[in-house]
Design an enzyme around this catalytic site. Structure first.
Site, PDB file in Angstrom:
ATOM      1  N   ASP A  34      14.230  31.803  83.357  1.00 27.80           N
ATOM      2  CA  ASP A  34      13.168  32.290  82.446  1.00 27.80           C
ATOM      3  C   ASP A  34      11.638  30.993  82.554  1.00 27.80           C
ATOM      4  O   ASP A  34      11.307  30.490  81.258  1.00 27.80           O
ATOM      5  CB  ASP A  34      12.975  32.487  81.102  1.00 27.80           C
ATOM      6  N   GLU A  65       4.119  30.203  78.415  1.00 27.96           N
ATOM      7  CA  GLU A  65       4.688  29.872  77.451  1.00 27.96           C
ATOM      8  C   GLU A  65       5.838  28.203  77.178  1.00 27.96           C
ATOM      9  O   GLU A  65       5.762  27.652  76.496  1.00 27.96           O
ATOM     10  CB  GLU A  65       5.968  30.833  77.691  1.00 27.96           C
ATOM     11  N   GLU A 112      17.214  41.994  77.000  1.00 26.98           N
ATOM     12  CA  GLU A 112      16.615  41.464  76.083  1.00 26.98           C
ATOM     13  C   GLU A 112      16.166  43.194  75.051  1.00 26.98           C
ATOM     14  O   GLU A 112      14.713  42.687  74.420  1.00 26.98           O
ATOM     15  CB  GLU A 112      14.872  40.961  75.690  1.00 26.98           C
TER      16      GLU A 112
HETATM   17  O1  GCW Z   1      10.214  34.324  78.353  1.00 32.53           O
HETATM   18  C1  GCW Z   1      10.698  35.725  78.189  1.00 32.53           C
HETATM   19  C2  GCW Z   1       9.748  35.209  76.617  1.00 32.53           C
HETATM   20  C3  GCW Z   1       9.717  36.754  75.861  1.00 32.53           C
HETATM   21  C4  GCW Z   1       9.479  37.747  77.176  1.00 32.53           C
HETATM   22  C5  GCW Z   1      10.534  37.688  78.413  1.00 32.53           C
HETATM   23  C6  GCW Z   1      10.481  38.985  79.195  1.00 32.53           C
HETATM   24  C7  GCW Z   1       8.227  39.081  77.078  1.00 32.53           C
HETATM   25  O2  GCW Z   1      10.476  34.335  75.856  1.00 32.53           O
HETATM   26  O3  GCW Z   1       8.461  36.312  74.937  1.00 32.53           O
HETATM   27  O4  GCW Z   1       9.327  39.297  75.966  1.00 32.53           O
HETATM   28  O5  GCW Z   1      10.258  36.558  78.709  1.00 32.53           O
HETATM   29  O6  GCW Z   1      10.128  38.377  79.905  1.00 32.53           O
HETATM   30  O7  GCW Z   1      10.278  39.511  79.056  1.00 32.53           O
END
Ligand code: GCW
Length: 685
Positions: free
Chosen positions: A371, A399, A292
């Site tokens: 995720d 989240e 990312e």
């Molecule tokens: O779940 C996603 C999140 C991001 C997060 C990323 C990760 C810290 O939306 O906010 O970044 O994963 O785990 O690196």
């Protein structure tokens, strides 16, 4: 009598328990401590609890045994052995961080021994004893040996220097404010809370290390981090930092961060030396690389092992660790591309590197391949990696599970993950056994939880979300513990021993994840959230984005075929899972839409079609949420008013938002298919 703080102390709140005074006074009148001053802090913890909660003021003796009286004896095993021969056999019972609490007879006196090999063990032992006393447990003949099963028991904070928290739902950071490090009374109380659940490491800053946070490893911040580390070390907890892989460029003025470039390695070595000067107890680095938009070794054509090992070498002489995240995938996917499957990415990136990581490198793996959705299959890297230390990453912060507005207790899900049998070495190769080091010969494993804590008065926004934090600690200490037990203990510690309170809150917690799953995206579908903030329903919110998270619904079917006939994701599992998941008939239904593309009229085991099941689950989910709220209302008068109201308020919002989920998702399915609900319930056309 009870202790008063401007915030609540969760399970460590020292409320008035003088009702137990008579029960315990005979045990605690005298306390003997062996050794120098190093045990002052755990001793103080015990004294504070005895005074505040039980109104018992023990007499303290240092290195002198009291004759003719009962006493408590606190000391490291090495000290205890000197005066009490029989304790030599304790040696074999304990691992490095474990403890013993045992009441025995010495010269006709009853002595309550609290001992351990290490300082950490003593601290854990004291907090464990406090837990037992808070719950009014009988300790006349107590005989406890407790060892943590996992070596690394860590919290990850996604906190930023400005005080904001990525995916934080409980106020601002307790570590940072306006680009400064915060140290106050609450810092210590946080260390106490974590220590009391056995946590031994905290990463204080976000894995996304942005420009300002790069500076955390410079002297302007290291001094304060040293102070912070002292406070945490006193409670057995090491401080770790997330770093930016390109730091040599940002801070060192180099024109590269190539891990195989000598200048880069030299720079990191010097940096690490500097860090340990300021923070002698430093734990190590957590790294999100090539993920990312964060830089990493791929930028230089190098592997994750090249990157991690170079850093590992810099930390090695200090006993520090590199924790390297496996959350690596193409976040710039074209939705039209059906060949790329994000679920396959972690395995594809890391399996080829198995055996190439140094001993002080640990790969940290999210529980599922995507995720932190409400349900995913267990990441096939568990069982896939045989020669790599590994940490299971869980998200305590909610989240995708209701952002601490919804009650969603995660212990039940985590337990399923830990109990999942990977079959890596035949039956019994459970995730928890891998983490304990029983399947492969690797001991540097553990669990990491993304923290759900902020500076809200109750730390976690939703008062009942404290249970998730507590449970994370409990399971990382002992993943074999029954979840019902953990829940009961947390309730008793937090709300006392009222039967009805225990019964109702147990019900609320234990049924909440299932309910949330039902009214959001059951059967392994996931996503369908609003992009960006990830709260609330949006069936096509991620359908045409770059993030690789598609369900590809059309008028006939929904879901991605991840079988061997599709993307081939199922092939990343060992048999028999590979075959079980591959076949739509044998695939567990709770994961059906994760593994298969399923026609809406496909009949499930119940005989109901997929679409009817989806409608039914959504109606049921809301009903279950309403039931959960009812259980809380029954507790009016039994729970402190302020907490009662705070929770009720969130439950009200939860119901409203659960209905929104139900109606949006059902409407989406109805509009896609034109198939009405058999039971004729309201679906918005
Ligand atoms: O779940 C996603 C999140 C991001 C997060 C990323 C990760 C810290 O939306 O906010 O970044 O994963 O785990 O690196």
């Amino acid at each position: 009598m009870a202790e008063v703080k401007p915030y609540n102390m969760c399970w460590l709140e020292y409320t008035d328990l003088s009702k137990y005074k008579n029960k315990y006074i005979k045990v605690f009148e005298n306390v003997v401590v062996l050794g120098g001053n190093e045990l002052n802090l755990p001793l103080k913890e015990l004294k504070n609890f005895l005074t505040f909660s039980l109104n018992i003021k023990p007499k303290i003796f240092k290195n002198t045994l009291v004759k003719g009286r009962n006493y408590v004896l606190i000391g490291r095993l090495i000290e205890i052995k000197k005066i009490f021969k029989e304790s030599e056999r304790f040696e074999k019972l304990l691992n490095d961080e474990g403890f013993i609490i045992k009441r025995i007879d010495i010269d006709g006196n009853k002595v309550l021994i609290i001992t351990a090999k290490s300082y950490n063990g003593i601290v854990y032992g004291i907090f464990n004893l406090i837990e037992r006393l808070k719950r009014g447990e009988d300790i006349e003949n107590i005989d406890i040996v407790s060892n943590p099963s996992l070596r690394f028991r860590m919290l990850n904070h996604w906190d930023n220097l400005d005080g904001s928290i990525e995916r934080g739902y409980a106020g601002k950071s307790i570590f940072f404010r306006e680009n400064k490090i915060l140290i106050n009374e609450r810092t210590k109380d946080y260390a106490r809370l974590l220590s009391s659940i056995g946590v031994n490491g905290v990463v204080i800053n976000n894995v996304n290390v942005k420009k300002k946070e790069v500076e955390l490893i410079t002297p302007s911040y290291l001094k304060k981090i040293g102070e912070l580390s002292k406070i945490f070390s006193a409670y057995g907890i090491k401080i770790y930092l997330s770093i930016n892989f390109a730091s040599p460029i940002y801070l060192g003025g180099l024109n590269t961060a190539d891990p195989l470039d000598k200048r880069v390695a030299v720079w990191w070595k010097a940096k690490v030396d500097e860090i340990y000067e300021y923070v002698p107890d430093f734990g190590g680095f957590l790294v999100k690389a090539d993920s990312e938009f964060n830089p990493g070794p791929h930028m230089y054509g190098r592997t994750h092992a090249d990157g991690a090992n170079m850093l590992g070498e810099a930390l090695e002489s200090y006993g520090g660790f590199i924790i390297w995240r496996a959350f690596v995938y193409n976040c710039l996917q074209d939705w039209r591309d059906t060949n790329t499957d994000r679920a396959k990415a972690a395995y594809e990136n890391f399996k080829p590197l198995d055996g190439k990581f140094s001993e002080n490198v640990i790969v940290q793996i999210k529980y599922g391949p995507m995720d932190f959705q409400v349900r995913e299959p267990v990441n096939p890297l568990f069982g896939g990696l045989e020669h790599t230390n590994q940490i299971l990453e869980l998200q305590i912060t909610q989240e995708y599970t209701g952002q601490q507005i919804h009650l969603c207790y995660l212990g039940t899900l985590w337990k399923e993950v830990l109990d999942f049998d990977t079959y890596a070495k035949g039956e019994g190769s459970k995730v928890k056994e891998i983490l304990k080091g029983n399947v492969f010969d690797l001991k540097n494993n553990g669990m990491a939880g993304v923290s759900n804590v902020g500076d809200d008065i109750n730390w976690t926004g939703h008062d009942l979300a404290q249970a998730n934090l507590y449970t994370f600690g409990a399971l990382s200490w002992n993943p074999d513990e029954r979840i019902e037990e953990v829940v009961k203990r947390w309730i008793e510690l937090t709300f006392g021993d009222n039967e009805k309170v225990i019964k109702n809150i147990s019900y609320m917690l234990l049924s909440s994840h299932k309910a949330y799953e039902k009214y959001t995206t059951p059967l392994g579908l996931g996503w369908m959230v609003n992009p960006g903030h990830h709260y609330g329903p949006n069936p096509e919110g991620y359908e045409y984005s770059k993030w690789g998270t598609y369900h590809r619904a059309n008028y006939e079917a929904i879901g991605v075929d991840r079988s061997s006939r599709g993307t081939g994701y199922t092939l990343q599992y060992h048999s028999p899972w590979r075959e079980i998941y591959d076949n739509i008939e044998t695939c567990p239904e709770e994961l059906l839409l994760f593994f298969h593309r399923v026609p809406y009229n496909y009949k499930l085991k119940s005989g109901k079609t997929l679409i009817q099941t989806y409608y039914d689950l959504h109606f049921e989910g809301v009903e279950e949420a309403e039931e959960i709220r009812k259980k809380w209302i029954e507790l009016k008068g039994e729970i402190e008013d302020k907490i009662y109201e705070r929770v009720l308020n969130r439950l009200d919002i939860q119901i409203e938002h659960a209905k929104e989920w139900r109606d949006v998702i059902n409407t989406y399915f109805f509009r896609r298919t034109g198939i009405p609900d058999e039971k004729g319930r309201k679906i918005y056309p």
